[in-house]
Scaffold this motif. Structure first.
Motif, PDB file in Angstrom:
ATOM      1  N   TYR A 176      27.083 -40.949 -24.369  1.00  0.00           N
ATOM      2  CA  TYR A 176      26.624 -41.929 -25.358  1.00  0.00           C
ATOM      3  C   TYR A 176      25.310 -41.473 -26.000  1.00  0.00           C
ATOM      4  CZ  TYR A 176      24.980 -46.281 -27.324  1.00  0.00           C
ATOM      5  OH  TYR A 176      24.493 -47.218 -28.192  1.00  0.00           O
ATOM      6  N   GLU A 177      24.480 -40.746 -25.236  1.00  0.00           N
ATOM      7  CA  GLU A 177      23.263 -40.176 -25.827  1.00  0.00           C
ATOM      8  C   GLU A 177      23.638 -39.157 -26.914  1.00  0.00           C
ATOM      9  OE1 GLU A 177      20.891 -42.438 -24.433  1.00  0.00           O
ATOM     10  OE2 GLU A 177      19.564 -40.702 -24.389  1.00  0.00           O
ATOM     11  N   SER A 207      10.986 -41.017 -34.438  1.00  0.00           N
ATOM     12  CA  SER A 207      12.450 -40.960 -34.532  1.00  0.00           C
ATOM     13  C   SER A 207      12.885 -40.893 -35.996  1.00  0.00           C
ATOM     14  CB  SER A 207      13.040 -42.206 -33.858  1.00  0.00           C
ATOM     15  OG  SER A 207      14.389 -42.354 -34.197  1.00  0.00           O
ATOM     16  N   GLN A 225      24.751 -40.913 -30.015  1.00  0.00           N
ATOM     17  CA  GLN A 225      23.604 -41.385 -30.799  1.00  0.00           C
ATOM     18  C   GLN A 225      22.974 -40.245 -31.588  1.00  0.00           C
ATOM     19  OE1 GLN A 225      20.744 -43.985 -28.751  1.00  0.00           O
ATOM     20  NE2 GLN A 225      22.198 -44.108 -27.091  1.00  0.00           N
ATOM     21  N   PHE A 250      23.332 -52.035 -32.754  1.00  0.00           N
ATOM     22  CA  PHE A 250      22.097 -51.311 -32.426  1.00  0.00           C
ATOM     23  C   PHE A 250      22.052 -49.967 -33.159  1.00  0.00           C
ATOM     24  CE2 PHE A 250      21.124 -47.766 -29.399  1.00  0.00           C
ATOM     25  CZ  PHE A 250      19.767 -47.682 -29.660  1.00  0.00           C
ATOM     26  N   PRO A 304      19.095 -42.814 -19.190  1.00  0.00           N
ATOM     27  CA  PRO A 304      19.195 -43.788 -20.293  1.00  0.00           C
ATOM     28  C   PRO A 304      19.144 -45.227 -19.764  1.00  0.00           C
ATOM     29  CG  PRO A 304      20.820 -42.042 -20.524  1.00  0.00           C
ATOM     30  CD  PRO A 304      20.238 -41.897 -19.158  1.00  0.00           C
ATOM     31  N   LEU A 324      22.462 -40.113 -35.613  1.00  0.00           N
ATOM     32  CA  LEU A 324      21.114 -40.105 -36.194  1.00  0.00           C
ATOM     33  C   LEU A 324      20.749 -38.757 -36.829  1.00  0.00           C
ATOM     34  CD1 LEU A 324      19.189 -42.186 -33.504  1.00  0.00           C
ATOM     35  CD2 LEU A 324      19.934 -42.930 -35.748  1.00  0.00           C
ATOM     36  N   ILE A 344      24.434 -51.621 -24.434  1.00  0.00           N
ATOM     37  CA  ILE A 344      23.873 -50.274 -24.305  1.00  0.00           C
ATOM     38  C   ILE A 344      23.789 -49.847 -22.833  1.00  0.00           C
ATOM     39  CG2 ILE A 344      21.807 -48.866 -24.691  1.00  0.00           C
ATOM     40  CD1 ILE A 344      21.158 -50.720 -27.056  1.00  0.00           C
ATOM     41  N   ASN A 345      24.546 -48.807 -22.516  1.00  0.00           N
ATOM     42  CA  ASN A 345      24.533 -48.160 -21.185  1.00  0.00           C
ATOM     43  C   ASN A 345      24.887 -49.084 -20.012  1.00  0.00           C
ATOM     44  OD1 ASN A 345      23.719 -45.601 -22.173  1.00  0.00           O
ATOM     45  ND2 ASN A 345      21.625 -46.357 -22.367  1.00  0.00           N
ATOM     46  N   PHE A 371      14.527 -36.650 -31.732  1.00  0.00           N
ATOM     47  CA  PHE A 371      15.423 -37.439 -30.875  1.00  0.00           C
ATOM     48  C   PHE A 371      15.258 -36.990 -29.434  1.00  0.00           C
ATOM     49  CE2 PHE A 371      19.362 -38.283 -28.633  1.00  0.00           C
ATOM     50  CZ  PHE A 371      19.736 -39.534 -29.091  1.00  0.00           C
ATOM     51  N   LEU A 372      15.033 -37.965 -28.545  1.00  0.00           N
ATOM     52  CA  LEU A 372      14.962 -37.657 -27.111  1.00  0.00           C
ATOM     53  C   LEU A 372      16.230 -38.172 -26.436  1.00  0.00           C
ATOM     54  CD1 LEU A 372      13.581 -36.875 -24.416  1.00  0.00           C
ATOM     55  CD2 LEU A 372      12.435 -39.093 -24.452  1.00  0.00           C
ATOM     56  N   ALA A 373      16.993 -37.224 -25.834  1.00  0.00           N
ATOM     57  CA  ALA A 373      18.128 -37.626 -24.990  1.00  0.00           C
ATOM     58  C   ALA A 373      17.565 -37.835 -23.592  1.00  0.00           C
ATOM     59  CB  ALA A 373      19.200 -36.552 -25.007  1.00  0.00           C
ATOM     60  N   PHE A 374      17.597 -39.090 -23.131  1.00  0.00           N
ATOM     61  CA  PHE A 374      16.895 -39.467 -21.907  1.00  0.00           C
ATOM     62  C   PHE A 374      17.571 -38.907 -20.648  1.00  0.00           C
ATOM     63  CE2 PHE A 374      15.056 -42.353 -24.828  1.00  0.00           C
ATOM     64  CZ  PHE A 374      13.903 -42.872 -24.269  1.00  0.00           C
ATOM     65  N   SER A 420      19.727 -48.644 -36.186  1.00  0.00           N
ATOM     66  CA  SER A 420      18.984 -47.420 -35.938  1.00  0.00           C
ATOM     67  C   SER A 420      19.149 -46.415 -37.091  1.00  0.00           C
ATOM     68  CB  SER A 420      19.523 -46.847 -34.623  1.00  0.00           C
ATOM     69  OG  SER A 420      18.719 -45.869 -34.155  1.00  0.00           O
TER      70      SER A 420
END
Lengths: 246, 408
Positions: free
Chosen positions: A156-157, A78, A160, A100, A89, A164, A144-145, A83-86, A104
């Motif tokens: 929200y992903e 990271s 982030q 957070f 999440p 970042l 978070i979530n 970056f992984l958008a889940f 980060s």
């Protein structure tokens, strides 16, 4: 500089082979989409690139920005700009979004040997980016979530990602569980973030997402490897006749 | 020294020596333990309690009361320092405090915990050497800090009585600041009169050479409220046994707590709430974080008698296990004899959620920090309703605990 090169990657989980001599190259500023039926290994690819320790890489190479990605742990990947958008999440009750994300971004800045953001500078950045994505300040006070709708989680992903500022973003079925309006909001957020330096790997089942994002390349994945590559017309072909022809 | 030697050699140091009934009771209890006439095997609340440790100790009790004191910070704030089980006798318009004397044998004989079958209470009765009466007067609104200090090697067997009179409102903060090699078997009998509202925060924080066996038995009358929070940050052995009786309608009692354990620490908890009246609410919940070879057990019990309709009774235990060698045993029990009640119990014990850890790390946060975030959130979600002062103490002790993990 080699931006991303995956060469003959073989991955198993609990003894079952998921990725089978998988190959792909992505250059700076390119948008690639991978489409494929359920169970073909799309999400495994996303998780292996992000460093998920549940997967066992048996052979192959992954070079990201001239460095062997497989030598890095999850957080180092990271910090290097991945970056992984889940797809799903994770809800983490009690861990507040704002501190957070602040921790980060500062971990990334520290790794880049750049000055860390103080509270005020971070608050301004967060507020600005949240406003652009239509995220209320109340939402930034939450865990978070936790208690978020499907659309809120995906938005929200994207928030982030915008904070970042990664070089490579992997979207793992970001469109799953989104209604038309939520999909539009999320893809608008992605499009705002696109520029000639940033690259994207979009994993999806459906053409709809690609209609909004316009990838440079589309790949079809089956049984752990890419079986065909082409342009956006390949997505239309899949939409029309499914995956059985590949 | 053996149980028998302690009992014979130090018998003149116990209180209520001149009362024949109590002496007989004491002899009877001693014989019960001496002849091992108790059932440890089937009693989960005695899990991890060593009867040998309880029985073999060097009895030592030579108190001086010069350090004990009552400090009146202002008319609403008191600090009471109890040293080796002795307090300073004091009375004003709000409170009355005095040491137990031989004249108090009737209170001792009639105390409600005589019905509780518990070996720790038995030891307290056998070796009883101190006790305090606290009386909080009607309509008082007070903040009280009650601090227990011990000297090295003291063995304290204390029986206290607290009476919260009608409609008083009290924030009671109790601290166990124990020094070296002390054994503390402390038993509370608390009565909360009609309309009284009590928040009781107990901080247990001492080194591993000390042992604390804390027992409380609380009776709640009509419209009263008792909220007990027990925070165990100790390296030493702690046994908490807290019992509440909801005897008046619309009363509520909550017995909650949290603990952070590491090394070979042991924490054993038993809570018990008895609903004897209608429209009462109870809550028993404990949370713990365990590492290394630490062990904890939590045995909770809700009893709803047949006349206690419209009861609400809840039980919950949650634990995070940070090593493969630690353990947290939880056993909830509900015995319900009324038909119009809402009761529940739940338990969640396991390692840190790997998916949460992965998510945080995927955002660039290192494993150690991510772990700390998850553990902190586990504890901090309950701090919202606490006074800042209390919450800060918990956060401070949590940070010490988390830093100790980093140094492992």
């Amino acid at each position: 500089m080699i931006f991303l090169n995956i060469n003959n990657l073989n991955v198993s989980i609990e003894g079952k082979k998921i990725l089978d001599d998988f190959n792909i190259s992505i250059n700076e500023g390119e948008v690639h989409a991978i489409m494929g039926p359920n169970g073909c290994g799309k999400s495994t690819l996303a998780n292996v690139l992000a460093g998920n320790e549940e997967y066992e890489v048996s052979s192959g190479k992954v070079i990201f920005k001239d460095q062997n990605l497989l030598d890095l742990n999850i957080e180092e990947r990271s910090q290097k700009g991945l970056f992984l958008a889940f797809q799903y999440p994770v809800e983490i009750p009690g861990v507040n979004i704002t501190p957070f994300l602040h921790a980060s971004i500062n971990s990334k800045l520290k790794n880049d040997k750049k000055p860390e953001l103080d509270n005020l500078s971070f608050a301004k950045l967060l507020r600005k980016n949240a406003e652009e994505l239509g995220i209320s300040s109340d939402m930034l006070k939450r865990s978070i979530n936790t208690g978020f709708s499907g659309g809120e989680k995906k938005r929200y992903e994207i928030l982030q990602m915008s904070i970042l500022n990664p070089d490579l973003t992997i979207f793992d079925e970001t469109d799953s569980g989104l209604d038309v309006d939520a999909l539009r909001i999320v893809t608008e957020g992605i499009n705002k973030f696109k520029d000639s330096k940033k690259s994207f790997l979009i994993i999806t089942h459906y053409q709809k997402l690609l209609d909004y994002i316009h990838p440079d390349y589309v790949h079809v994945m089956r049984n752990g490897k890419i079986v065909k590559s082409g342009d956006i017309s390949l997505a239309s072909e899949i939409e029309a006749s499914g995956y059985q022809n590949f | 020294m053996t149980l028998e030697n302690n009992f014979i050699n130090h018998s003149k140091e116990y209180i209520f020596l001149d009362n024949e009934t109590l002496s007989n009771q004491r002899d009877k209890t001693f014989n019960k333990i001496f002849k091992k006439n108790y059932d440890k095997k089937n009693n989960e609340s005695l899990k991890h309690i060593s009867i040998s440790d309880l029985s073999n100790f060097d009895y030592f009790y030579k108190p001086k009361n010069e350090d004990s004191k009552v400090t009146i910070i202002d008319k609403y704030n008191y600090e009471i320092r109890v040293v080796n089980g002795i307090c300073k006798n004091y009375e004003d318009d709000n409170i009355k405090i005095r040491n137990l004397t031989n004249l108090d044998f009737k209170s001792f004989l009639n105390q409600d915990n005589n019905n509780l079958d518990d070996i720790i209470i038995d030891f307290n009765k056998i070796f009883l050497n101190s006790g305090i009466f606290f009386n909080i007067k009607s309509n008082s609104k007070l903040n009280i800090r009650l601090i227990h200090n011990t000297s090295d090697n003291f063995t304290i067997f204390q029986n206290n009585f607290i009476n919260f009179k009608k409609k008083c409102e009290v924030q009671l903060e109790e601290y166990f600041n124990l020094t070296h090699n002390s054994i503390n078997n402390i038993n509370y009998n608390t009565n909360i009169e009609e309309g009284a509202l009590i928040n009781h925060n107990i901080f247990q924080n001492f080194s591993n050479s000390n042992k604390l066996y804390l027992t409380s038995n609380t009776v709640c009358e009509k419209n009263s409220s008792y909220n007990q929070n027990t925070y165990n940050f100790s390296d030493g052995f702690v046994r908490n046994f807290h019992n509440a009786n909801l005897n008046g309608e619309f009363a509520n009692a909550s017995l909650k707590g949290c603990f952070f354990l590491k090394d070979k620490n042991i924490c054993t908890i038993k809570t018990n709430i008895i609903h004897n009246a209608e429209h009462c609410v109870s809550d028993q919940s404990y949370k713990g974080i365990l590492n290394d070879h630490a062990k904890a057990n939590f045995y909770s019990n809700t009893f709803v008698s047949d006349n206690a309709q419209k009861t609400e009774g809840y039980q919950l235990s949650k634990g995070i296990l940070l090593s493969d060698n630690c353990s947290f045993f939880s056993k909830p029990e509900l015995r319900i004899f009324a038909d119009d009640v809402k009761c529940s119990h739940g338990s969640t014990i396991g390692p840190v959620d790997e998916s949460a850890l992965y998510y945080l790390r995927s955002r660039g946060i290192n494993k150690n920090e991510a772990m700390k975030m998850i553990i902190s959130s586990f504890i901090e979600e309950d701090l919202i309703n606490l006074d800042n002062n209390i919450a800060e103490q918990i956060i401070y002790n949590l940070s010490i605990y988390l830093n100790s993990l980093e140094n492992d």
